[in-house]
Design a protein around this motif. Structure first.
Motif, mmCIF file in Angstrom:
data_model
loop_
_atom_site.group_PDB
_atom_site.id
_atom_site.type_symbol
_atom_site.label_atom_id
_atom_site.label_comp_id
_atom_site.label_asym_id
_atom_site.label_seq_id
_atom_site.Cartn_x
_atom_site.Cartn_y
_atom_site.Cartn_z
ATOM 1 N N TYR A 137 -28.429 -29.969 8.688
ATOM 2 C CA TYR A 137 -27.640 -28.880 8.105
ATOM 3 C C TYR A 137 -26.653 -29.462 7.109
ATOM 4 C CZ TYR A 137 -29.247 -25.503 11.602
ATOM 5 O OH TYR A 137 -30.021 -24.654 12.373
ATOM 6 N N THR A 138 -26.521 -28.805 5.962
ATOM 7 C CA THR A 138 -25.589 -29.295 4.945
ATOM 8 C C THR A 138 -25.044 -28.143 4.122
ATOM 9 O OG1 THR A 138 -25.337 -30.841 3.097
ATOM 10 C CG2 THR A 138 -27.420 -29.645 3.240
ATOM 11 N N ASN A 139 -23.870 -28.370 3.536
ATOM 12 C CA ASN A 139 -23.321 -27.440 2.545
ATOM 13 C C ASN A 139 -23.212 -28.105 1.183
ATOM 14 O OD1 ASN A 139 -21.202 -29.184 2.927
ATOM 15 N ND2 ASN A 139 -19.793 -27.677 3.781
ATOM 16 N N ASN A 140 -23.857 -29.254 1.047
ATOM 17 C CA ASN A 140 -23.783 -30.061 -0.169
ATOM 18 C C ASN A 140 -24.957 -29.728 -1.090
ATOM 19 O OD1 ASN A 140 -23.433 -32.008 -2.117
ATOM 20 N ND2 ASN A 140 -23.100 -33.682 -0.661
ATOM 21 N N LEU A 141 -24.663 -29.354 -2.320
ATOM 22 C CA LEU A 141 -25.708 -29.014 -3.285
ATOM 23 C C LEU A 141 -26.322 -30.255 -3.929
ATOM 24 C CD1 LEU A 141 -24.109 -25.916 -5.049
ATOM 25 C CD2 LEU A 141 -25.917 -25.947 -3.334
ATOM 26 N N ASN A 142 -25.731 -31.407 -3.711
ATOM 27 C CA ASN A 142 -26.289 -32.671 -4.208
ATOM 28 C C ASN A 142 -26.783 -33.466 -3.004
ATOM 29 O OD1 ASN A 142 -25.584 -32.478 -7.138
ATOM 30 N ND2 ASN A 142 -23.515 -32.347 -6.289
ATOM 31 N N LEU A 143 -28.091 -33.521 -2.867
ATOM 32 C CA LEU A 143 -28.689 -34.093 -1.667
ATOM 33 C C LEU A 143 -29.772 -35.088 -2.063
ATOM 34 C CD1 LEU A 143 -28.717 -33.878 1.462
ATOM 35 C CD2 LEU A 143 -30.495 -32.133 1.213
ATOM 36 N N ILE A 144 -29.719 -36.279 -1.456
ATOM 37 C CA ILE A 144 -30.724 -37.314 -1.721
ATOM 38 C C ILE A 144 -31.732 -37.318 -0.577
ATOM 39 C CG2 ILE A 144 -31.141 -39.773 -2.044
ATOM 40 C CD1 ILE A 144 -28.331 -40.008 -3.203
ATOM 41 N N LEU A 145 -33.011 -37.201 -0.937
ATOM 42 C CA LEU A 145 -34.110 -37.276 0.026
ATOM 43 C C LEU A 145 -34.857 -38.578 -0.228
ATOM 44 C CD1 LEU A 145 -35.490 -33.656 -0.536
ATOM 45 C CD2 LEU A 145 -33.695 -34.360 1.058
ATOM 46 N N ASP A 146 -35.011 -39.399 0.804
ATOM 47 C CA ASP A 146 -35.718 -40.657 0.551
ATOM 48 C C ASP A 146 -36.706 -40.981 1.655
ATOM 49 O OD1 ASP A 146 -32.713 -42.601 1.173
ATOM 50 O OD2 ASP A 146 -34.146 -41.791 2.603
ATOM 51 N N TRP A 147 -37.627 -41.897 1.338
ATOM 52 C CA TRP A 147 -38.702 -42.284 2.242
ATOM 53 C C TRP A 147 -39.022 -43.751 2.036
ATOM 54 C CZ3 TRP A 147 -38.987 -38.889 -1.826
ATOM 55 C CH2 TRP A 147 -39.740 -39.270 -2.948
ATOM 56 N N GLN A 148 -39.783 -44.314 2.978
ATOM 57 C CA GLN A 148 -40.143 -45.729 2.896
ATOM 58 C C GLN A 148 -41.277 -45.937 1.901
ATOM 59 O OE1 GLN A 148 -40.960 -47.472 6.736
ATOM 60 N NE2 GLN A 148 -39.171 -46.517 7.703
ATOM 61 N N ASP A 149 -41.184 -47.030 1.160
ATOM 62 C CA ASP A 149 -42.281 -47.391 0.267
ATOM 63 C C ASP A 149 -43.549 -47.666 1.075
ATOM 64 O OD1 ASP A 149 -41.484 -47.307 -2.467
ATOM 65 O OD2 ASP A 149 -40.184 -49.029 -2.109
#
Length: 319
Positions: A137-149
């Protein structure tokens, strides 16, 4: 009357007996879990290993241990289902498993050897999503989504879906050469449940999509209403006082778990705070050692980090 009393005693004894039977754990100390996958000396052409075994009668959970080629423990996990998946690098490993309940443990299986082999075929490989965690859950409009290479992947395809709005695709990106995507307010324009998906691609194959969900919630919780003790109530020092409040229902599109912060002060403006305590429910108990006038208020906070306003200040006096 004596016959009736004997019948009641017999009935109570039977109830007690069967109740005790329900809570007595089954002795599984001589049992062994049946391994289904991977079997001994099995070779796995994937970056994720799906460990599977047959359910053992009497076992509530299972302890899975995985060893590297130097016999060092790299995983020691207690799971409630009869399967579990772990991402693993190429190499040689061993694993074993036992069943457990509240009182007993089964025997460990013999160590099973298996190997993980790196391959360029992506069909049986998976993208390992790193952050944020699933159901975040977040209220942040700037969100980083990352995954493993993934070594065998040349590029990645990304999709963001608005689940609340009928699985509509909000953003698509193909041929990514990096293992992260940054979302901004131009993409996250609405509070909603979102699902993000990533798959790896090379010249001859591709993985299935791996996905997680997150919730965007920018609506502050409502203002709690103090209920106990009543405003201007009187009590005694060193006696527990029950504080209680209610809160109107959340009107936002996304609702999450609410927690509360209760504050106490000796002045109505709360310029000096005596105590601040986080509370999970809508009640709190506290005693005070000194006589005098006290004031209290409470506010709500949700999992996305939204914080509501404090309730109206209530006064109580201790004698």
């Amino acid at each position: 009357m004596k016959t009736i009393n004997r019948f009641i005693l017999l009935f109570l004894s039977l109830v007690t007996f069967y109740a005790c039977e329900d809570i007595i754990a089954e002795d599984i100390s001589d049992d062994v879990v049946q391994v289904l996958f991977p079997q001994n000396d099995q070779i796995i052409y994937s970056n994720v290993v799906n460990f599977q075994w047959a359910e053992l009668d009497g076992a509530d959970k299972y302890r899975v241990q995985i060893f590297n080629s130097n016999s060092g423990v790299i995983r020691d996990s207690l799971v409630s289902q009869n399967h579990v998946s772990f991402p693993m690098d190429a190499g040689n490993y061993q694993w074993r498993i036992r069943g457990e309940n509240s009182a007993y443990e089964s025997n460990y299986t013999f160590n099973m050897n298996f190997s993980v082999v790196e391959t360029t075929d992506l069909a049986d490989q998976q993208i390992i999503l790193s952050s944020p965690n699933d159901s975040f859950y977040t209220n942040n409009l700037n969100l980083i989504l990352d995954w493993q290479d993934l070594n065998a992947a040349d590029t990645y395809n990304f999709e963001l879906v608005n689940v609340t709005n009928g699985e509509s695709i909000v953003n698509q990106q193909s041929n990514l050469t990096v293992s992260s995507v940054t979302l901004s307010s131009t993409i996250l324009s609405n509070d909603a449940e979102y699902r993000w998906k990533v798959k790896g691609v090379n010249g001859t194959s591709e993985t299935l999509f791996s996905s997680r969900k997150f919730y965007l919630d920018r609506v502050n919780p409502n203002i709690p209403q103090n209920t106990l003790p009543l405003n201007n109530a009187t009590s005694n020092i060193n006696q527990p006082i029950n504080f209680g409040w209610s809160i109107p229902g959340d009107t936002g599109i996304i609702q999450s778990t609410i927690t509360y912060t209760i504050q106490f002060s000796n002045d109505i403006s709360f310029s000096s705070i005596l105590q601040t305590t986080d509370v999970n429910g809508t009640s709190f108990q506290q005693s005070f050692a000194n006589a005098g006038d006290y004031y209290w208020r409470v506010r709500a906070k949700d999992l996305a980090g939204n914080i509501g306003s404090y309730s109206p200040v209530f006064k109580f006096t201790l004698n």
